[in-house]
Motif scaffolding. Structure first.
Motif, PDB file in Angstrom:
ATOM      1  N   TYR A  76      28.833  62.498   0.201  1.00  0.00           N
ATOM      2  CA  TYR A  76      29.826  63.391   1.228  1.00  0.00           C
ATOM      3  C   TYR A  76      28.502  63.708   2.042  1.00  0.00           C
ATOM      4  CZ  TYR A  76      34.323  63.760  -0.977  1.00  0.00           C
ATOM      5  OH  TYR A  76      35.418  63.537  -1.674  1.00  0.00           O
ATOM      6  N   ARG A 332      45.787  66.531  -7.784  1.00  0.00           N
ATOM      7  CA  ARG A 332      44.566  67.287  -7.553  1.00  0.00           C
ATOM      8  C   ARG A 332      43.342  66.412  -6.786  1.00  0.00           C
ATOM      9  NH1 ARG A 332      40.102  68.086  -6.078  1.00  0.00           N
ATOM     10  NH2 ARG A 332      38.421  69.092  -7.306  1.00  0.00           N
ATOM     11  N   PRO A 336      41.089  65.326  -1.505  1.00  0.00           N
ATOM     12  CA  PRO A 336      39.879  65.213  -0.411  1.00  0.00           C
ATOM     13  C   PRO A 336      40.577  63.863   0.518  1.00  0.00           C
ATOM     14  CG  PRO A 336      38.952  64.909  -2.775  1.00  0.00           C
ATOM     15  CD  PRO A 336      40.417  65.533  -2.877  1.00  0.00           C
ATOM     16  N   GLN A 339      43.005  65.082   2.729  1.00  0.00           N
ATOM     17  CA  GLN A 339      42.340  65.766   3.789  1.00  0.00           C
ATOM     18  C   GLN A 339      41.819  64.867   5.066  1.00  0.00           C
ATOM     19  OE1 GLN A 339      39.503  68.373   1.848  1.00  0.00           O
ATOM     20  NE2 GLN A 339      39.714  69.381   3.932  1.00  0.00           N
ATOM     21  N   LYS A 347      33.509  70.585   5.558  1.00  0.00           N
ATOM     22  CA  LYS A 347      33.314  70.923   4.071  1.00  0.00           C
ATOM     23  C   LYS A 347      32.287  71.996   3.728  1.00  0.00           C
ATOM     24  CE  LYS A 347      35.435  66.530   2.947  1.00  0.00           C
ATOM     25  NZ  LYS A 347      36.381  66.426   1.670  1.00  0.00           N
ATOM     26  N   HIS A 389      35.583  73.872  -2.795  1.00  0.00           N
ATOM     27  CA  HIS A 389      35.522  73.008  -1.783  1.00  0.00           C
ATOM     28  C   HIS A 389      36.247  74.101  -0.664  1.00  0.00           C
ATOM     29  CE1 HIS A 389      33.546  70.380  -4.126  1.00  0.00           C
ATOM     30  NE2 HIS A 389      34.451  70.022  -4.866  1.00  0.00           N
ATOM     31  N   ASN A 391      37.110  74.140   2.372  1.00  0.00           N
ATOM     32  CA  ASN A 391      36.918  73.287   3.529  1.00  0.00           C
ATOM     33  C   ASN A 391      37.958  73.713   4.396  1.00  0.00           C
ATOM     34  OD1 ASN A 391      35.304  71.616   1.838  1.00  0.00           O
ATOM     35  ND2 ASN A 391      36.977  70.357   1.092  1.00  0.00           N
ATOM     36  N   GLU A 428      27.785  70.705  -5.711  1.00  0.00           N
ATOM     37  CA  GLU A 428      27.852  69.534  -6.434  1.00  0.00           C
ATOM     38  C   GLU A 428      27.546  68.102  -5.561  1.00  0.00           C
ATOM     39  OE1 GLU A 428      31.465  68.880  -8.456  1.00  0.00           O
ATOM     40  OE2 GLU A 428      32.592  68.860  -6.617  1.00  0.00           O
ATOM     41  N   HIS A 429      27.622  68.288  -4.186  1.00  0.00           N
ATOM     42  CA  HIS A 429      27.419  67.199  -3.385  1.00  0.00           C
ATOM     43  C   HIS A 429      26.064  66.814  -2.958  1.00  0.00           C
ATOM     44  CE1 HIS A 429      31.983  67.820  -2.309  1.00  0.00           C
ATOM     45  NE2 HIS A 429      31.858  67.359  -3.709  1.00  0.00           N
TER      46      HIS A 429
HETATM   47  C1  MLT Z   1      36.580  67.242  -5.278  1.00  0.00           C
HETATM   48  O1  MLT Z   1      36.179  67.920  -6.187  1.00  0.00           O
HETATM   49  O2  MLT Z   1      37.810  66.786  -5.081  1.00  0.00           O
HETATM   50  C2  MLT Z   1      35.325  66.687  -4.211  1.00  0.00           C
HETATM   51  O3  MLT Z   1      34.025  67.062  -4.852  1.00  0.00           O
HETATM   52  C3  MLT Z   1      35.859  66.619  -3.030  1.00  0.00           C
HETATM   53  C4  MLT Z   1      35.599  67.190  -1.820  1.00  0.00           C
HETATM   54  O4  MLT Z   1      34.695  68.109  -1.435  1.00  0.00           O
HETATM   55  O5  MLT Z   1      36.227  67.472  -0.707  1.00  0.00           O
END
Ligand code: MLT
Ligand code: ZN
Length: 475
Positions: A76, A332, A336, A339, A347, A389, A391, A428-429
């Motif tokens: 990402y 779930r 993303p 989105q 994000k 997230h 976002n 985590e990204h």
């Molecule tokens: C998630 O948990 O689905 C992802 O890490 C994605 C996101 O940040 O959009």
């Protein structure tokens, strides 16, 4: 050396069948998953052996050619995309995809970097073992990328992140030498833990070619619920109650906002709202056990009923079979994607201590409401890990230009708030190219200086994934 010379020397070094140079062949390697960046490259190397990787790096090191390691391209943060100079070659690990060994008695597997995560999960399963890393992109992301970004996902609350799964690594250093700690030891206190430095380094210190990983007992029982909660505070309370009530069997605990359901039911075929009427917030929680037991569903049901009686839960449904469970997870895991289809997004992959997460959501949401009229919040994620997230998506009818113009101020406000809550702006990204300036802003000067020193020690010529994580030249 110009691009033509470089290609012909690489072709001799690796063999023409291990090099892509045609424009159409290079195309898939030039953009990142979110289409934030578009780079150029003279060639993509596709080695079949560790020895070829070693020859390639030695050559690039000697000739000061930048190398961008590339896995499943699901970053990402633009971590696997070459820059615009056209000077950096891409190193795809996808042909290094052997499962070298699965050892049920040792509870371990040795796998190569190009293995798809889902294939590693299946290999463990066929030896009656379980590999717990699980992400929405598991059908295409590769183990090398999971290691290089220290991937998280939906089972972290129980099993930890990718770093927690690593017993040893095989790494090709920038000078071409191979450093192997591919043992399967549970204990090894022999000096500095060098392998840990490569996990999360995003290919800036060397190239991970294989890893020995921990395996766990097979999951034999599970219970999954989709429940509406009044607010994030109730979600955090419910998490604690469930951990207590289930003897710590919670393996996933995800927060989903109403807009997550609106977006997925609109854009993703087959997704349905599991409940009869709308609520503002939901959790998707799963209990699992490696024992053949039938008590998980009653435990989950009992905990939810008790929460319902106190207003901690407003409504809920338990998966009655695997099809229901998969439907909950599809909802779930496709947020993303929904989105992305819906329009532009900003994000923020943040983490704060779990106990203060509700406060954070309240304060950050209030800021967004007051300052980003062109955006709507799509705040979801791994509340069991304190990782959200946070976002924003372009609001329906809003101008994309006006929305994107809010990006710098929004990022600053959210990340400043994260710092005030003693949190992390990248849970985590990773950093990739996207968050290099954020790292400079929020890391302590001492940390940054040590990171540059480590980079210098491993990669003095700066050939490994230049410009990712750290600026090539320290400021
Ligand atoms: C998630 O948990 O689905 C992802 O890490 C994605 C996101 O940040 O959009
Ligand atoms: Zn996530």
């Amino acid at each position: 050396m110009d691009a033509k010379d470089l290609r012909s020397r690489l072709s001799v070094l690796l063999g023409a069948d291990c090099l892509l140079t045609e424009e159409a062949q290079l195309e898939p390697f030039l953009t990142d998953h979110r289409k934030l960046y578009r780079g150029r490259t003279p060639a993509v190397a596709l080695p079949r052996t560790v020895e070829q990787v070693s020859r390639l790096l030695a050559f690039c090191n000697e000739n000061r050619v930048g190398v961008v390691p590339h896995g499943g391209n699901t970053s990402y943060c633009g971590g696997a995309t070459p820059d615009e100079s056209g000077d950096q070659i891409v190193l795809s690990l996808r042909r290094l995809n052997r499962i070298r060994n699965v050892d049920p008695l040792n509870w371990s597997a040795v796998v190569e970097a190009g293995c798809i995560l889902a294939d590693v999960q299946r290999a463990a399963q066929s030896a009656d073992r379980f590999f717990p890393l699980s992400l929405g992109s598991e059908g295409s992301c590769q183990i090398g990328g999971n290691l290089s970004t220290n991937a998280g996902g939906t089972n972290v609350v129980r099993y930890g992140m990718m770093r927690d799964q690593v017993l040893g690594l095989e790494v090709v250093l920038p000078n071409g030498r191979v450093m192997s700690t591919l043992n399967t030891l549970r204990k090894d206190n022999t000096g500095y833990d060098l392998k840990s430095l490569f996990v999360g380094a995003e290919g800036t210190l060397g190239v991970i070619t294989a890893a020995s990983l921990k395996l766990y007992p097979t999951i034999r029982a599970s219970a999954t619920a989709f429940a509406a909660v009044p607010n994030p505070q109730a979600a955090v309370t419910l998490l604690s109650e469930l951990r207590d009530a289930s003897g710590d069997s919670v393996s996933s605990f995800e927060l989903i906002p109403r807009v997550g359901i609106d977006l997925t039911t609109k854009h993703i075929p087959g997704v349905q709202d599991p409940l009869d009427r709308p609520y503002e917030w939901y959790v998707l929680c799963e209990l699992t056990s490696s024992r053949y037991i039938d008590t998980l569903a009653p435990i989950l049901e009992g905990a939810l009923e008790s929460a319902l009686s106190r207003g901690v839960v407003l409504d809920g449904v338990l998966a009655q079979n695997e099809r229901h469970r998969e439907a909950f997870w599809k909802l779930r895991e496709t947020i993303p994607e929904a989105q992305r289809i819906d329009g532009a997004s900003l994000k923020h992959d943040i983490c704060v201590p779990i106990a203060v997460l509700p406060d954070f959501v309240e304060r950050a949401s209030a800021w967004v409401r007051a300052n980003v009229p062109e955006g709507r919040l799509v705040c979801y994620g791994h509340v069991g890990d304190g990782n959200l997230h946070f976002n924003l998506n372009q609001a329906p009818g809003a101008s994309q230009e006006a929305f994107m113009a809010r990006e710098p101020a929004t990022k600053r406000a959210i990340h400043d708030l994260v710092r005030d809550f003693c949190g992390s702006f990248s849970a985590e990204h990773g950093i990739g190219r996207l968050k290099v300036a954020e790292l400079e802003t929020y890391a302590q000067p001492e940390e940054l200086a040590m990171m540059h020193a480590v980079k210098q020690a491993f990669d003095p010529n700066g050939i490994m994934n230049p410009g990712k994580v750290l600026r090539s030249e320290p400021r």
